[in-house]
Scaffold this active site. Structure first.
Site, mmCIF file in Angstrom:
data_model
loop_
_atom_site.group_PDB
_atom_site.id
_atom_site.type_symbol
_atom_site.label_atom_id
_atom_site.label_comp_id
_atom_site.label_asym_id
_atom_site.label_seq_id
_atom_site.Cartn_x
_atom_site.Cartn_y
_atom_site.Cartn_z
ATOM 1 N N ILE A 19 0.818 -1.203 0.000
ATOM 2 C CA ILE A 19 0.000 0.000 0.000
ATOM 3 C C ILE A 19 0.858 1.261 0.000
ATOM 4 O O ILE A 19 0.577 2.218 -0.731
ATOM 5 C CB ILE A 19 -0.957 -0.009 1.210
ATOM 6 C CG1 ILE A 19 -2.019 -1.106 1.036
ATOM 7 C CG2 ILE A 19 -1.624 1.344 1.395
ATOM 8 C CD1 ILE A 19 -2.919 -1.289 2.240
ATOM 9 N N ASN A 92 1.820 5.556 7.140
ATOM 10 C CA ASN A 92 1.330 4.262 6.678
ATOM 11 C C ASN A 92 2.074 3.074 7.282
ATOM 12 O O ASN A 92 1.527 1.982 7.349
ATOM 13 C CB ASN A 92 1.436 4.210 5.149
ATOM 14 C CG ASN A 92 1.313 2.808 4.593
ATOM 15 O OD1 ASN A 92 0.232 2.232 4.556
ATOM 16 N ND2 ASN A 92 2.445 2.241 4.163
ATOM 17 N N ALA A 93 3.309 3.261 7.713
ATOM 18 C CA ALA A 93 4.146 2.130 8.127
ATOM 19 C C ALA A 93 3.500 1.312 9.239
ATOM 20 O O ALA A 93 2.889 1.850 10.164
ATOM 21 C CB ALA A 93 5.509 2.630 8.584
ATOM 22 N N GLY A 94 3.629 0.002 9.132
ATOM 23 C CA GLY A 94 3.102 -0.907 10.138
ATOM 24 C C GLY A 94 3.146 -2.323 9.619
ATOM 25 O O GLY A 94 3.501 -2.566 8.467
ATOM 26 N N TYR A 155 -2.478 -6.455 17.423
ATOM 27 C CA TYR A 155 -2.563 -5.589 16.248
ATOM 28 C C TYR A 155 -3.850 -4.768 16.231
ATOM 29 O O TYR A 155 -3.832 -3.544 16.076
ATOM 30 C CB TYR A 155 -2.473 -6.457 14.994
ATOM 31 C CG TYR A 155 -2.717 -5.756 13.674
ATOM 32 C CD1 TYR A 155 -1.686 -5.077 13.025
ATOM 33 C CD2 TYR A 155 -3.962 -5.809 13.050
ATOM 34 C CE1 TYR A 155 -1.905 -4.460 11.805
ATOM 35 C CE2 TYR A 155 -4.190 -5.199 11.829
ATOM 36 C CZ TYR A 155 -3.155 -4.520 11.209
ATOM 37 O OH TYR A 155 -3.381 -3.913 9.998
ATOM 38 N N LYS A 159 -4.642 -0.595 16.266
ATOM 39 C CA LYS A 159 -5.362 0.011 15.141
ATOM 40 C C LYS A 159 -6.620 0.743 15.619
ATOM 41 O O LYS A 159 -7.008 1.770 15.069
ATOM 42 C CB LYS A 159 -5.725 -1.063 14.115
ATOM 43 C CG LYS A 159 -4.503 -1.656 13.416
ATOM 44 C CD LYS A 159 -3.715 -0.605 12.658
ATOM 45 C CE LYS A 159 -2.563 -1.188 11.889
ATOM 46 N NZ LYS A 159 -1.812 -0.171 11.118
ATOM 47 N N THR A 189 -2.100 -7.231 -1.992
ATOM 48 C CA THR A 189 -0.665 -6.974 -1.930
ATOM 49 C C THR A 189 0.100 -8.292 -1.908
ATOM 50 O O THR A 189 -0.478 -9.368 -1.736
ATOM 51 C CB THR A 189 -0.318 -6.179 -0.665
ATOM 52 O OG1 THR A 189 -0.675 -6.966 0.496
ATOM 53 C CG2 THR A 189 -1.079 -4.860 -0.615
ATOM 54 N N GLY A 191 1.941 -9.275 0.418
ATOM 55 C CA GLY A 191 1.786 -9.853 1.747
ATOM 56 C C GLY A 191 0.524 -10.682 1.871
ATOM 57 O O GLY A 191 0.537 -11.776 2.458
#
Length: 260
Positions: A19, A92-94, A155, A159, A189, A191
């Site tokens: 993303i 966006n990182a995570g 997680y 979020k 993606t 992932g």
């Protein structure tokens, strides 16, 4: 789409793949200057290498460990020194930290350092520059912030907290800085493809997932980029303090038939 006379300076974190990479490409296509970062060094980030080669004057890449507040501070300082301004931050990182609620303390700490604290601290460091430019912050969270599944803690907890971060940034830093959130669902993606491939029948797992989406497909990374671009344009100036879910209608389903 932008109304600015000159290219905006846009920070996007987590741009080495998925993303984040798509978001960076969207802003480059719009004529903006993009400063991307990810944990991976450049020699291990082929997509970043390609983007640099294609946009040598408008794309810049840094290897940054966003779990380190000192690394974030240094990164933002370098951007300000080089460009003199910051107009947009897309945080966006995570990554998925799916360890379950009985996770180890180390898993819990790493999750919150990466999936929550990094977003807060990046915004904090960029605040002075964004105040000058009347800029916009976009925080990428997840549809797990609204409803989740067994085994997805801690997680989903971080979020969920990002929803409140978006609200607090909006009410405490507005009107100089506008903040919005995006909660993507299942996005196509590499992932996610790895997750499909982990099943005995990867194709069947993919088809089963697609059927759970009323729109009949899973999302595309560039769709997240398009939404970011709109939300950071003047046309979205009245959207603030909220997080938009983009999950193909997945969250509208009360119960899956095969789970009944």
């Amino acid at each position: 789409m932008t109304n600015q006379n000159t290219a905006r300076v846009v920070i996007v974190t987590g741009t080495s793949q998925g993303i984040g990479h798509a978001i960076a490409q969207t802003y480059l296509n719009n004529g903006d200057i993009v400063i991307g970062c990810a944990f991976s060094p450049l020699n291990k980030a082929p997509l970043a290498q390609k983007m640099l080669a294609e946009n040598p004057e408008r794309y810049f890449y840094y290897s940054v460990d966003v779990t380190s507040t000192e690394a974030i501070k240094q990164f933002v300082n370098e951007v300000e020194i080089l460009f003199g301004r910051i107009d947009v931050v897309v945080s966006n990182a995570g990554k998925n930290v799916f360890k379950g609620i009985d996770c180890e303390e180390s898993d819990w700490a790493h999750n919150f350092d990466l999936n929550l604290r990094s977003h807060w601290y990046l915004a904090k460091c960029a605040r002075p520059a964004l105040q000058k430019s009347k800029g916009v912050i976009v925080i990428i969270t997840s549809n797990h912030a609204f409803s989740t599944m067994p085994g997805c803690a801690p997680y989903n907890i971080s979020k969920r907290a990002l929803l409140s971060l978006v609200q607090s940034l909006t009410i405490e830093w507005g009107p100089e800085i506008r903040t919005v959130g995006i909660a993507p669902g299942f996005i196509d993606t590499d992932g996610n493809q790895t997750w499909f491939d982990s099943h005995a029948d990867g194709k069947a797992a993919r088809e089963k997932t697609i059927k759970k989406h009323p729109v009949g497909r899973i999302g595309r990374p560039e769709e997240v980029g398009d939404l970011c671009l709109f939300l950071t344009s003047d046309r979205a100036g009245f959207i603030a303090g909220t997080t938009i879910v983009m999950d193909g209608g997945r969250s509208a389903i009360m119960q899956d038939e095969d789970d009944a």
